[in-house]
Motif scaffolding. Structure first.
Motif, PDB file in Angstrom:
ATOM      1  N   ASP A  17       3.452   5.562   7.361  1.00 38.03           N
ATOM      2  CA  ASP A  17       3.262   5.536   5.913  1.00 38.03           C
ATOM      3  C   ASP A  17       2.337   4.381   5.569  1.00 38.03           C
ATOM      4  O   ASP A  17       2.222   3.412   6.315  1.00 38.03           O
ATOM      5  CB  ASP A  17       4.613   5.343   5.214  1.00 38.03           C
ATOM      6  CG  ASP A  17       4.584   5.808   3.758  1.00 38.03           C
ATOM      7  OD1 ASP A  17       3.500   6.235   3.306  1.00 38.03           O
ATOM      8  OD2 ASP A  17       5.630   5.746   3.095  1.00 38.03           O
ATOM      9  N   ILE A  18       1.660   4.496   4.452  1.00 44.10           N
ATOM     10  CA  ILE A  18       0.798   3.411   4.002  1.00 44.10           C
ATOM     11  C   ILE A  18       1.657   2.237   3.583  1.00 44.10           C
ATOM     12  O   ILE A  18       2.584   2.386   2.784  1.00 44.10           O
ATOM     13  CB  ILE A  18      -0.094   3.875   2.836  1.00 44.10           C
ATOM     14  CG1 ILE A  18      -1.084   4.941   3.304  1.00 44.10           C
ATOM     15  CG2 ILE A  18      -0.834   2.700   2.227  1.00 44.10           C
ATOM     16  CD1 ILE A  18      -1.938   5.507   2.194  1.00 44.10           C
TER      17      ILE A  18
ATOM     18  N   GLN B 295      -7.481   9.289  -6.102  1.00 43.99           N
ATOM     19  CA  GLN B 295      -7.555  10.159  -4.921  1.00 43.99           C
ATOM     20  C   GLN B 295      -9.008  10.469  -4.562  1.00 43.99           C
ATOM     21  O   GLN B 295      -9.392  10.447  -3.388  1.00 43.99           O
ATOM     22  CB  GLN B 295      -6.809  11.469  -5.192  1.00 43.99           C
ATOM     23  CG  GLN B 295      -6.862  12.439  -4.002  1.00 43.99           C
ATOM     24  CD  GLN B 295      -6.347  13.817  -4.351  1.00 43.99           C
ATOM     25  OE1 GLN B 295      -5.879  14.059  -5.469  1.00 43.99           O
ATOM     26  NE2 GLN B 295      -6.428  14.750  -3.420  1.00 43.99           N
TER      27      GLN B 295
ATOM     28  N   HIS C 179      -8.425  10.595  -0.142  1.00 48.59           N
ATOM     29  CA  HIS C 179      -7.195  11.127   0.436  1.00 48.59           C
ATOM     30  C   HIS C 179      -7.172  12.646   0.290  1.00 48.59           C
ATOM     31  O   HIS C 179      -7.551  13.191  -0.751  1.00 48.59           O
ATOM     32  CB  HIS C 179      -5.972  10.543  -0.267  1.00 48.59           C
ATOM     33  CG  HIS C 179      -5.760   9.092   0.039  1.00 48.59           C
ATOM     34  ND1 HIS C 179      -5.265   8.189  -0.879  1.00 48.59           N
ATOM     35  CD2 HIS C 179      -5.984   8.372   1.176  1.00 48.59           C
ATOM     36  CE1 HIS C 179      -5.183   6.990  -0.325  1.00 48.59           C
ATOM     37  NE2 HIS C 179      -5.624   7.072   0.914  1.00 48.59           N
TER      38      HIS C 179
ATOM     39  N   THR D 152      -0.610  11.060  -1.030  1.00 46.31           N
ATOM     40  CA  THR D 152      -0.986   9.843  -0.301  1.00 46.31           C
ATOM     41  C   THR D 152      -1.451   8.773  -1.270  1.00 46.31           C
ATOM     42  O   THR D 152      -1.062   7.606  -1.170  1.00 46.31           O
ATOM     43  CB  THR D 152      -2.098  10.155   0.711  1.00 46.31           C
ATOM     44  OG1 THR D 152      -1.691  11.230   1.547  1.00 46.31           O
ATOM     45  CG2 THR D 152      -2.403   8.944   1.571  1.00 46.31           C
ATOM     46  N   SER D 153      -2.278   9.167  -2.245  1.00 46.90           N
ATOM     47  CA  SER D 153      -2.752   8.186  -3.238  1.00 46.90           C
ATOM     48  C   SER D 153      -1.602   7.687  -4.098  1.00 46.90           C
ATOM     49  O   SER D 153      -1.605   6.536  -4.548  1.00 46.90           O
ATOM     50  CB  SER D 153      -3.823   8.817  -4.127  1.00 46.90           C
ATOM     51  OG  SER D 153      -4.902   9.295  -3.360  1.00 46.90           O
TER      52      SER D 153
END
Length: 577
Positions: free
Chosen positions: A355-356, A545, A550, A555-556
């Motif tokens: 994960d980010i 995004q 992304h 994700t963003s």
């Protein structure tokens, strides 16, 4: 006499002077008779004693070089009896006959270098000239960076001393001296249970283990690739990706490790490997210490000191290695080079989903301190103006480092006006998809200053970032010969990371509290800072995004999660009432 890192030349007059002094002649009389090169010099007791003690110390070091430890000890302390005096005088006669010895690999570094320099070498684990030769040849021209408190000037002096003693110490490579040498001999063949691992391009397979007769080879008459052995098969697989790219380098690393391991540790060809061998390779990668034949400091692949590993691997790295090798074998099965995939049926290593980590962003307080520091560094330094342009570009655009390295001026699109946004830049990102990223006015101003240093401020074509000062490394020369002017993604990452290290060193002296927050100053930390700042500023999700590139808005949206700074700021309100 000369400096301690050169040959010691003691004249006959100096030998006579030290003998007379040791036998009781007054220091001033000795100096007047044997040490006066200038007839007008007036010797005092202190000046004469200083000169004679210097000669005595030099003779003691010369005695050590000739392995005359007893004489060196007597000279260092001074003879305290008639017997000791006679031993010293006899020893000096022998020493005068022997002259200056050539440096030898077993010689202590203290015998050839000044005491402060020798102490620094010894503190780094370099006790003899032989160990110093090995260190330099293994690590190349930047070997001295592994020895604290030795700079390039001292390193150049050391290299000159070692190079002049080639007859007795052996040869320093051109990668150390910069002097062209005859073409190097090819690497020897890999030998099971002996030698060390070498880079893929240097691997030479023994005929018995090259895979031509591997037990897992497919039907050679139905093979769909023109590969006669395992090395050629792996090279064919790697050719599916652009040479030198991130994916190509990552896959090459895993392939070369396994190919060398199969021969060196298992005594098998790559195409001999079975599932039992894959399990053994999994255990090998899980080791905490790979040993000196496999592990070492990170150096250029062309240097003898190169090793495949720089330390233990994380679980994620081991899982990635297995995925790459399984994909390689699956592709070779599809080409009918291999009969079956030995990784089939292997349970995958369990690794937490990646994960980010928004906590790895550059904190705002650090960024506020970094900007003026960069401005000060760039005021009169071309290289730092390049660094400032790179850092501002990464922070204000959210680009990945490889995207910034590949960005072209032709992609710039001005927005007009005089606001903080100068415009946008069209780049090629992941999966070769094009997108636009923002260019702030301050980043554009820094780029213009950088282009001015390059001498082509108004050029419409060319890389956004390029080295402002010529580099003479083989890699840089090869790039120039190919007409490539910009940074590679590795070069740009190195540039920014080294700047982060310098800034942390500055904070250690000026603001230790802020230094504790400046943990992440690598290129991707600036991308995280862009995403975090965009979320906190209320930039719409679809805009973030688009700029971040992304594939999924989810994700963003990770940047919308409350980071530590925001959590602490908001919860503090609870305690203020």
């Amino acid at each position: 006499m000369k400096n301690s890192n050169q040959a010691i030349d003691v004249t006959r007059a100096q030998y006579a002077a030290i003998r007379a002094w040791l036998q009781g002649v007054a220091a001033v009389d000795v100096a007047d008779r044997w040490l006066s090169a200038d007839p007008d010099i007036e010797w005092t007791e202190s000046l004469a004693l200083r000169a004679l003690r210097a000669i005595r110390a030099t003779l003691a070091q010369l005695a050590l070089r000739h392995e005359q430890e007893a004489l060196a000890s007597l000279l260092a302390t001074g003879p305290r009896s008639t017997t000791a005096l006679n031993q010293v005088l006899a020893g000096l006669r022998r020493l005068e006959e022997l002259g200056t010895p050539a440096p030898a690999t077993k010689h202590d570094v203290r015998l050839w270098f000044a005491a402060p320099l020798a102490r620094r070498l010894q503190a780094a684990g370099v006790a003899t000239l032989g160990e110093l030769m090995t260190l330099a040849n293994d690590l190349g021209r930047a070997w001295w960076r592994r020895v604290p408190r030795i700079g390039p000037a001292a390193a150049a002096t050391i290299v000159r001393t070692l190079a002049t003693a080639e007859a007795t110490l052996g040869r320093l490579g051109a990668h150390v001296t910069g002097v062209s040498l005859p073409a190097a001999l090819p690497s020897p063949e890999l030998v099971p249970h002996a030698g060390r691992a070498v880079p893929l391009e240097a691997i030479r397979l023994p005929a018995a283990l090259d895979g031509r007769a591997g037990i897992n080879r497919g039907d050679i008459n139905r093979c769909r690739i023109d590969a006669l052995n395992d090395y050629q098969a792996i090279q064919t697989w790697l050719s599916l990706w652009p040479a030198g790219g991130h994916t190509w380098r990552a896959y090459r690393k895993e392939a070369e490790r396994c190919l060398a391991w199969a021969i060196l540790e298992r005594g098998k060809a790559f195409s001999d490997l079975l599932t039992d061998d894959c399990l053994a390779y999994r255990a090998f990668l899980a080791q905490k210490d790979f040993g000196p034949r496999w592990s070492g400091p990170q150096v250029a692949r062309t240097l003898p000191g190169w090793r495949p590993f720089q330390g233990p691997l994380s679980t994620r790295s081991r899982a990635y290695a297995e995925q790459v090798l399984a994909a390689l074998c699956e592709w070779l099965v599809g080409r009918r080079y291999l009969d079956s995939n030995p990784w089939d049926g292997m349970p995958a290593l369990r690794v937490a989903a990646l994960d980010i980590d928004i906590e790895r962003a550059v904190p705002p307080a650090v960024w506020q301190a970094l900007q003026p520091w960069l401005d000060a560094q760039a005021a009169d330094d071309v290289r730092w103006r390049t660094i400032r342009a790179a850092v501002l570009l990464l922070h204000d655009s959210g680009m990945r480092v490889f995207e910034a390295a590949g960005a072209e001026r032709s992609g710039l699109r001005p927005a007009g006006g005089d606001g903080p946004l100068w415009g946008e830049l069209r780049i090629v990102g992941k999966r070769t998809k094009t997108r636009m990223v923002p260019i702030s006015r301050r980043a554009h101003d820094a780029l213009v200053a950088h282009w001015r240093d390059l001498g082509d401020e108004h050029a419409a074509e060319g890389p956004l970032l390029a080295p402002a000062e010529p580099c003479t490394s083989p890699r840089a020369l090869a790039k120039a010969a190919d007409g490539r002017r910009g940074y590679s993604d590795r070069g740009l990452r190195h540039l920014v990371t080294r700047a982060g290290e310098a800034f942390r060193a500055h904070l250690e002296q000026t603001d230790p509290d802020l230094r504790a927050q400046a943990i992440h100053l690598h290129p991707h930390a600036f991308r995280h800072a862009f995403g975090t700042a965009g979320a906190e500023a209320g930039v719409p999700l679809d805009v973030r995004q688009s700029y971040l590139g992304h594939a999924s808005p989810a994700t963003s949206a990770i940047y919308d999660k409350a980071g530590a700074r925001r959590r602490q700021r908001e919860v503090a309100k609870l305690f203020s009432v």
